[in-house]
Design an enzyme around this catalytic site. Structure first.
Site, PDB file in Angstrom:
ATOM      1  N   ASN A   9       0.864  -1.182   0.000  1.00  0.00           N
ATOM      2  CA  ASN A   9       0.000   0.000   0.000  1.00  0.00           C
ATOM      3  C   ASN A   9       0.901   1.234   0.000  1.00  0.00           C
ATOM      4  O   ASN A   9       1.503   1.559   1.014  1.00  0.00           O
ATOM      5  CB  ASN A   9      -0.888  -0.041   1.257  1.00  0.00           C
ATOM      6  CG  ASN A   9      -1.699   1.221   1.449  1.00  0.00           C
ATOM      7  OD1 ASN A   9      -1.788   2.055   0.546  1.00  0.00           O
ATOM      8  ND2 ASN A   9      -2.303   1.357   2.620  1.00  0.00           N
ATOM      9  N   LYS A  11       0.058   4.279  -0.331  1.00  0.00           N
ATOM     10  CA  LYS A  11      -0.606   5.461   0.245  1.00  0.00           C
ATOM     11  C   LYS A  11      -0.435   6.674  -0.685  1.00  0.00           C
ATOM     12  O   LYS A  11      -0.387   6.492  -1.900  1.00  0.00           O
ATOM     13  CB  LYS A  11      -0.083   5.707   1.666  1.00  0.00           C
ATOM     14  CG  LYS A  11      -0.180   4.420   2.503  1.00  0.00           C
ATOM     15  CD  LYS A  11       0.079   4.607   3.958  1.00  0.00           C
ATOM     16  CE  LYS A  11      -0.068   3.256   4.657  1.00  0.00           C
ATOM     17  NZ  LYS A  11       0.072   3.349   6.098  1.00  0.00           N
ATOM     18  N   HIS A  95      -9.502   1.181   4.890  1.00  0.00           N
ATOM     19  CA  HIS A  95      -8.241   1.340   5.629  1.00  0.00           C
ATOM     20  C   HIS A  95      -8.469   2.314   6.783  1.00  0.00           C
ATOM     21  O   HIS A  95      -9.233   3.271   6.652  1.00  0.00           O
ATOM     22  CB  HIS A  95      -7.166   1.881   4.676  1.00  0.00           C
ATOM     23  CG  HIS A  95      -5.799   1.845   5.266  1.00  0.00           C
ATOM     24  ND1 HIS A  95      -5.370   2.763   6.186  1.00  0.00           N
ATOM     25  CD2 HIS A  95      -4.767   0.978   5.087  1.00  0.00           C
ATOM     26  CE1 HIS A  95      -4.124   2.464   6.547  1.00  0.00           C
ATOM     27  NE2 HIS A  95      -3.733   1.389   5.894  1.00  0.00           N
ATOM     28  N   GLU A  97      -6.835   4.671   7.847  1.00  0.00           N
ATOM     29  CA  GLU A  97      -6.550   6.070   7.511  1.00  0.00           C
ATOM     30  C   GLU A  97      -7.701   6.708   6.752  1.00  0.00           C
ATOM     31  O   GLU A  97      -7.766   7.929   6.624  1.00  0.00           O
ATOM     32  CB  GLU A  97      -5.238   6.164   6.705  1.00  0.00           C
ATOM     33  CG  GLU A  97      -4.031   5.929   7.595  1.00  0.00           C
ATOM     34  CD  GLU A  97      -2.789   5.475   6.865  1.00  0.00           C
ATOM     35  OE1 GLU A  97      -2.711   5.617   5.631  1.00  0.00           O
ATOM     36  OE2 GLU A  97      -1.879   4.962   7.543  1.00  0.00           O
ATOM     37  N   GLU A 182      -5.445  -4.933  10.696  1.00  0.00           N
ATOM     38  CA  GLU A 182      -4.427  -3.912  10.880  1.00  0.00           C
ATOM     39  C   GLU A 182      -4.688  -3.153  12.187  1.00  0.00           C
ATOM     40  O   GLU A 182      -5.441  -2.171  12.188  1.00  0.00           O
ATOM     41  CB  GLU A 182      -4.453  -2.926   9.713  1.00  0.00           C
ATOM     42  CG  GLU A 182      -4.140  -3.552   8.379  1.00  0.00           C
ATOM     43  CD  GLU A 182      -3.556  -2.536   7.398  1.00  0.00           C
ATOM     44  OE1 GLU A 182      -2.470  -2.788   6.891  1.00  0.00           O
ATOM     45  OE2 GLU A 182      -4.179  -1.487   7.178  1.00  0.00           O
ATOM     46  N   GLY A 188       2.523   2.140  10.658  1.00  0.00           N
ATOM     47  CA  GLY A 188       3.478   3.229  10.464  1.00  0.00           C
ATOM     48  C   GLY A 188       4.221   3.630  11.722  1.00  0.00           C
ATOM     49  O   GLY A 188       4.858   4.677  11.757  1.00  0.00           O
ATOM     50  N   SER A 228       3.445  -2.265  10.336  1.00  0.00           N
ATOM     51  CA  SER A 228       4.900  -2.346  10.547  1.00  0.00           C
ATOM     52  C   SER A 228       5.490  -3.714  10.201  1.00  0.00           C
ATOM     53  O   SER A 228       6.400  -4.181  10.873  1.00  0.00           O
ATOM     54  CB  SER A 228       5.245  -1.936  11.982  1.00  0.00           C
ATOM     55  OG  SER A 228       4.837  -0.589  12.218  1.00  0.00           O
TER      56      SER A 228
HETATM   57  P1  PGA Z   1       2.925   0.133   7.578  1.00  0.00           P
HETATM   58  O1  PGA Z   1       1.469   0.405   6.938  1.00  0.00           O
HETATM   59  O2  PGA Z   1       3.433  -1.160   6.988  1.00  0.00           O
HETATM   60  O3  PGA Z   1       3.749   1.315   7.134  1.00  0.00           O
HETATM   61  O4  PGA Z   1       2.756   0.054   9.048  1.00  0.00           O
HETATM   62  C1  PGA Z   1       0.547  -0.643   6.804  1.00  0.00           C
HETATM   63  C2  PGA Z   1      -0.744  -0.137   6.201  1.00  0.00           C
HETATM   64  O5  PGA Z   1      -1.151   0.977   6.513  1.00  0.00           O
HETATM   65  O6  PGA Z   1      -1.402  -0.845   5.396  1.00  0.00           O
END
Ligand code: PGA
Length: 269
Positions: A9, A11, A95, A97, A182, A188, A228
């Protein structure tokens, strides 16, 4: 046996030129790997470009969001057919976010407010129905906030989100989609969820799927862990019974680290 999936992803990162550079590097490193499905999710502006850059490889492409209407006065949104017309086959839905699951929103443009785009359990369900009907392969996300985990509500929150995904799906509910677990606090942050705990929650998700869509669907559905995931923790996660792959942000944006994740997913098959 469930085929693993390693999905990146990206983003809101990568111009078309940068996206093609990264996609080409992933293709070079991992385009011929078998034993796992590989999905790249660039920003919508780069979907067509990335589809072209990975042509002739085992890599598939997905969008990061989608609206459920076919067309109309929905400024800034993209439809399932628009995604399909780029050659992309996947779409990430709900997601965190986009759900804005960051707790209480204060006044002003706080960091939290910047990540609120209004997805709810109900809109994720509506988008899921549309994506499945249109023949896209959805990756539907769920996960608890740190405050919810600390209050001991992880299972309840995640089970509620997963039940909402299946609401009214009818014939589509034969697990024709992928679920990503998640935990919001792990995204992140560099703070990965412990493998045993991630496996346990993915097991809870699988039992919810069994409850709402039947045992066959529960055994077939792929459940990814996200938050992560890195080359140094991926093997432990992939070894877990209920984890069928990863949805990866940071570590998917460098071809060498994503290649290591792809190799680990393939090795776990
Ligand atoms: P990350 O993001 O691997 O940077 O923690 C995962 C995601 O948001 O799908």
């Amino acid at each position: 046996m469930r085929t693993p999936i390693m999905a990146g992803n990206w983003k809101m990162n990568k111009t078309n030129e940068e996206a093609c550079e990264l996609a080409s590097a992933v293709k070079e490193a991992s385009g011929a790997v078998t034993g796992t499905e590989i999905v790249l999710c660039p920003p919508a502006t780069a979907l067509s470009t990335v589809v072209g850059c990975v042509e002739g490889s085992n890599i598939e492409v997905g969008a990061q969001n989608m609206y459920w209407e076919d067309s109309g006065a929905f400024t800034g949104e993209i439809s399932a057919d628009m995604i399909k017309s780029t050659g992309a086959q996947w779409v990430i839905l709900g997601h965190s976010e986009r759900r804005g699951r960051f707790g209480v929103i204060e006044e002003g443009f706080t960091e939290e407010l910047q990540k609120v785009f209004g997805d709810t359990d109900a809109s994720v369900n509506t988008k899921l129905k549309k994506a499945l009907a249109a023949g896209l392969k959805p990756i539907a996300c769920c996960g608890e906030l740190l405050s919810e985990r600390e209050a001991g509500n992880t299972d309840e929150v995640v089970a509620g989100q997963v039940k909402a995904m299946f609401e009214g799906l009818g014939d589509c509910s034969s697990a024709g989609f992928v679920i990503a677990y998640e935990p919001v606090w792990a995204i992140g942050t560099g703070e990965v969820c412990d493998g045993d705990e991630a496996d346990r929650v993915c097991g809870v998700i699988r039992s919810v799927v069994a409850e709402v869509a039947g045992e066959e669907a529960a055994q077939a559905i792929r459940i990814l862990y996200g938050g992560s995931v890195k080359p140094d923790n991926v093997e432990g996660l992939m070894a877990k019974e209920n984890i069928d792959g990863g949805l990866v942000g940071g570590a998917s944006m460098k071809a060498d680290s994503f290649a290591a994740l792809i190799d680990a997913a393939a090795a776990s098959a």
